[in-house]
Each structure stands twice: as C-alpha cells, then as structure tokens.
Design a protein around this motif. Structure first.
Motif, PDB file in Angstrom:
ATOM      1  N   ALA A  85       0.803  -1.062   0.118  1.00 45.16           N
ATOM      2  CA  ALA A  85      -0.092  -0.033  -0.096  1.00 45.16           C
ATOM      3  C   ALA A  85       0.895   1.371   0.053  1.00 45.16           C
ATOM      4  O   ALA A  85       0.502   2.313  -0.577  1.00 45.16           O
ATOM      5  N   GLU A  86       2.024   1.326   0.767  1.00 43.69           N
ATOM      6  CA  GLU A  86       2.782   2.347   0.886  1.00 43.69           C
ATOM      7  C   GLU A  86       3.835   2.726  -0.331  1.00 43.69           C
ATOM      8  O   GLU A  86       4.323   3.619  -0.321  1.00 43.69           O
ATOM      9  N   TYR A  87       3.760   1.856  -1.345  1.00 43.30           N
ATOM     10  CA  TYR A  87       4.826   2.064  -2.264  1.00 43.30           C
ATOM     11  C   TYR A  87       4.189   2.755  -3.448  1.00 43.30           C
ATOM     12  O   TYR A  87       3.094   2.266  -4.285  1.00 43.30           O
ATOM     13  N   GLY A  88       4.917   3.546  -4.244  1.00 44.85           N
ATOM     14  CA  GLY A  88       4.656   4.075  -5.546  1.00 44.85           C
ATOM     15  C   GLY A  88       5.061   3.447  -6.583  1.00 44.85           C
ATOM     16  O   GLY A  88       4.401   3.219  -7.625  1.00 44.85           O
ATOM     17  N   VAL A  89       6.100   2.621  -6.472  1.00 48.81           N
ATOM     18  CA  VAL A  89       6.623   1.451  -7.414  1.00 48.81           C
ATOM     19  C   VAL A  89       6.982   0.205  -6.691  1.00 48.81           C
ATOM     20  O   VAL A  89       7.458   0.248  -5.821  1.00 48.81           O
ATOM     21  N   ALA A  90       6.385  -1.143  -7.390  1.00 50.26           N
ATOM     22  CA  ALA A  90       6.881  -2.158  -6.825  1.00 50.26           C
ATOM     23  C   ALA A  90       7.494  -2.924  -8.061  1.00 50.26           C
ATOM     24  O   ALA A  90       7.095  -2.754  -9.043  1.00 50.26           O
ATOM     25  N   TYR A  91       8.785  -3.381  -7.809  1.00 48.18           N
ATOM     26  CA  TYR A  91       9.516  -4.217  -8.904  1.00 48.18           C
ATOM     27  C   TYR A  91       9.725  -5.436  -8.656  1.00 48.18           C
ATOM     28  O   TYR A  91       9.929  -6.096  -7.486  1.00 48.18           O
ATOM     29  N   ALA A  92       9.490  -6.367  -9.703  1.00 50.81           N
ATOM     30  CA  ALA A  92       9.907  -7.914  -9.372  1.00 50.81           C
ATOM     31  C   ALA A  92      10.512  -8.551 -10.518  1.00 50.81           C
ATOM     32  O   ALA A  92       9.955  -8.155 -11.804  1.00 50.81           O
ATOM     33  N   PHE A  93      11.489  -9.298 -10.247  1.00 49.21           N
ATOM     34  CA  PHE A  93      12.253 -10.183 -11.286  1.00 49.21           C
ATOM     35  C   PHE A  93      12.061 -11.740 -10.625  1.00 49.21           C
ATOM     36  O   PHE A  93      12.902 -12.070  -9.763  1.00 49.21           O
ATOM     37  N   LEU A  94      11.153 -12.453 -11.031  1.00 43.65           N
ATOM     38  CA  LEU A  94      10.819 -13.512 -10.506  1.00 43.65           C
ATOM     39  C   LEU A  94      10.943 -14.600 -11.232  1.00 43.65           C
ATOM     40  O   LEU A  94      11.813 -15.424 -11.802  1.00 43.65           O
ATOM     41  N   SER A  95       9.663 -15.180 -11.670  1.00 45.54           N
ATOM     42  CA  SER A  95       9.620 -16.172 -12.623  1.00 45.54           C
ATOM     43  C   SER A  95       8.015 -16.406 -13.134  1.00 45.54           C
ATOM     44  O   SER A  95       7.239 -15.660 -12.485  1.00 45.54           O
ATOM     45  N   PRO A  96       7.631 -17.158 -14.198  1.00 47.63           N
ATOM     46  CA  PRO A  96       6.274 -17.114 -14.487  1.00 47.63           C
ATOM     47  C   PRO A  96       5.381 -17.683 -13.219  1.00 47.63           C
ATOM     48  O   PRO A  96       4.095 -17.304 -13.174  1.00 47.63           O
ATOM     49  N   ALA A  97       5.899 -18.433 -12.603  1.00 45.26           N
ATOM     50  CA  ALA A  97       4.966 -19.121 -11.441  1.00 45.26           C
ATOM     51  C   ALA A  97       4.204 -18.275 -10.483  1.00 45.26           C
ATOM     52  O   ALA A  97       2.992 -18.424 -10.474  1.00 45.26           O
ATOM     53  N   PRO A  98       4.707 -16.935  -9.903  1.00 43.70           N
ATOM     54  CA  PRO A  98       4.014 -16.634  -9.068  1.00 43.70           C
ATOM     55  C   PRO A  98       3.147 -15.162  -9.608  1.00 43.70           C
ATOM     56  O   PRO A  98       2.562 -14.607  -8.862  1.00 43.70           O
ATOM     57  N   MET A  99       3.229 -15.054 -10.909  1.00 41.60           N
ATOM     58  CA  MET A  99       2.887 -14.045 -11.513  1.00 41.60           C
ATOM     59  C   MET A  99       1.326 -13.462 -11.461  1.00 41.60           C
ATOM     60  O   MET A  99       1.053 -12.415 -10.972  1.00 41.60           O
TER      61      MET A  99
END
Ligand SMILES: C[S@@+](CC[C@H](N)C(=O)[O-])C[C@H]1O[C@@H](n2cnc3c(N)ncnc32)[C@H](O)[C@@H]1O
Length: 258
Positions: A196-210
């Motif tokens: 909630a408090e973030y203006g930007v969320a960045y993720a470099f994960l895998s197809p599994a959790p998207m």
C-alpha cells in the motif's frame, strides 16, 4: 489446470515428482528384490537403478511432466548409485544441501531461483524511476541487492525497501546496504509485505507467481502506482508499457500502471 489439459502442468510439482519417482522405485524393487532373494544372489544395484530411471522417465512422459523433470527422473536413481560408489563423506552432501538451501530457498518456496538483473536493466530502471516521483520503491525478491543498492545510490530522494527470503543473498544485500540510508533490507516473504505504501513495486521472479502477485498488486497498490516486472509478464493482462533494455539477455520490462 485440470487433468485433461493438453499443456504441461504448472501447479506445485514437488509432491507429484516424489510420487512418480517413488512409484518407479517401489515397482522395480518390488520385483527385483524378491527375485534376487529367491535366487540367493545380491541385487545388481547399477542395473536396478537403470531400470528405475527408465520406468520413472516413462511415468514422467505418460503424465506429461516438463522435459527437465523427465531428465531428472531418468538420471536420479543411476546418479545416486554411482555417487554412493565414490564413498564421499556424507557431510559433503549435507554441506551441499545447506549451501543450496541458503542461496536458493526462493526456488523451493516460490519456484523463483536467484539470478540477477543486468547492469543495463539497472540503468533503464534508474532512468524510468527518476521521472516517477515514486517516493517509496519495493524490490520484491531483492536477491543479493545489486539492483536495489545501485538504485539507492542513483536516486537519493527515493526510499528503497527490499525483501528477500533466501538467507545468504539477504545477508549479502544487508551488508551492502548497511551504509545506504535510503535502502532498507528485510528478511522474509514478499507475500507478507503490504504494497500500500509504495509508488513502485519491482519484481524479477519467474512465471510461477505472476498471477498471484498481480492479484496482490491490484488489491494493495494505490491508483497511479506502478508495478514493473522484469522478463515475466502478468498472464492475460496487457502492460501499459514495455521497455526493451537492450542487454545480452534481451530483457524486457513490463510496466503496469494501476
Ligand atoms: C531473480 S532474483 C531477482 C533479484 C533482484 N531483484 C534483481 O533483480 O537482481 C529473485 C529473488 O527472489 C527471491 N524470492 C523468491 N521467492 C521469494 C519470496 N516468496 N519472498 C521473498 N523473496 C523471494 C529469490 O530468493 C531470489 O533471490
């Protein structure tokens, strides 16, 4: 995904793989052991393991597992028998397992291994975020902190939070960020972080959790906030923008404006 689906299965694979390997072991040993006992001869372990590998491979093909699981099933039992013949101290196996767990815990819990954003990606993100007035940014699964620390140095007026659930990368990132006042490290699961408090969320994960992550992003991030996924798009959701980074890996950043 139901059992009739023509495409390979994508839900949690571990219990199924254990069951397939276990079924092959029981089937082969269930016949070979009584046979050898009856003939009063020792069990030929290498031949038996090759039979187990072949049967496990067959089971994996019949149940349409991904190709890498088929290879693992074929090689597991023969490799175990060959390695046991090398008389390696069991402590080394324990040490290898502990090291793997310390570095790759994320692969076990979320099917997301550790691999790092490229330098070009860091530069592209720094450029993108400089025009964002994001305030607070979160790196979901921050690895060993290379990206987060570089961003914290480049963007002094933003605060970067990092969450990482593998112990060794977290410890390295924690030390790297120790002298950066605008970079905060947390050991834990990204699923426990409120966005909630973030203006930007960045993720470099895998197809599994998207898909699951997108539900979290949608329910927690405020309108106007930005979710950026490195390399892995959210299934069936059109990105607001896509950025070609131009690195050797052909990285693409998928940007979703809430
Ligand atoms: C591909 S790396 C990305 C590292 C870094 N963000 C970067 O871009 O260089 C993904 C990281 O997410 C971590 N991870 C996986 N599942 C996680 C979870 N549920 N909570 C926190 N971190 C997780 C993995 O341990 C891994 O270090």
């Amino acid at each position: 995904m139901n059992d009739d689906s023509p495409s390979p299965r994508t839900d949690s694979p571990y219990p199924r793989q254990l069951a397939l390997q276990g079924a092959a072991i029981f089937a082969v040993l269930g016949v070979a052991w009584p046979y050898c006992l009856f003939r009063q001869q020792p069990l030929p372990w290498l031949e038996t393991s090759l039979l187990i590998g072949s049967l496990a491979f067959l089971f994996a093909c019949l149940t349409r597992q991904f190709w890498w699981w088929r290879i693992i099933h074929a090689l597991f039992a023969p490799a175990a028998v060959l390695l046991s013949g090398l008389n390696i101290d069991p402590g080394w196996y324990l040490a290898a397992f502990a090291l793997t767990f310390l570095v790759y815990r994320g692969a076990l819990t979320s099917r997301v291994p550790l691999y790092l954003s490229s330098r070009e990606t860091t530069q592209a993100l720094a450029g993108l975020l400089a025009g964002e007035s994001a305030g607070k940014i979160v790196d979901l699964g921050a690895g060993a902190g290379g990206l987060a620390c570089a961003l914290a140095r480049a963007l002094k007026d933003v605060h970067i939070s990092c969450v990482e659930n593998s112990y060794l990368p977290w410890a390295i990132g924690f030390l790297r960020a120790a002298r950066l006042p605008n970079c905060h490290w947390r050991l834990g699961s990204l699923w426990d972080v409120s966005l909630a408090e973030y203006g930007v969320a960045y993720a470099f994960l895998s197809p599994a959790p998207m898909s699951r992550l997108w539900l979290k992003v949608k329910s927690e991030m405020r309108p106007g906030a930005l979710f950026i996924s490195n390399s892995f798009p959210v299934p069936e959701v059109e990105a607001s923008a896509e950025i070609e980074v131009g690195d050797a890996r052909k990285t693409r950043l998928y940007c979703y404006r809430l």
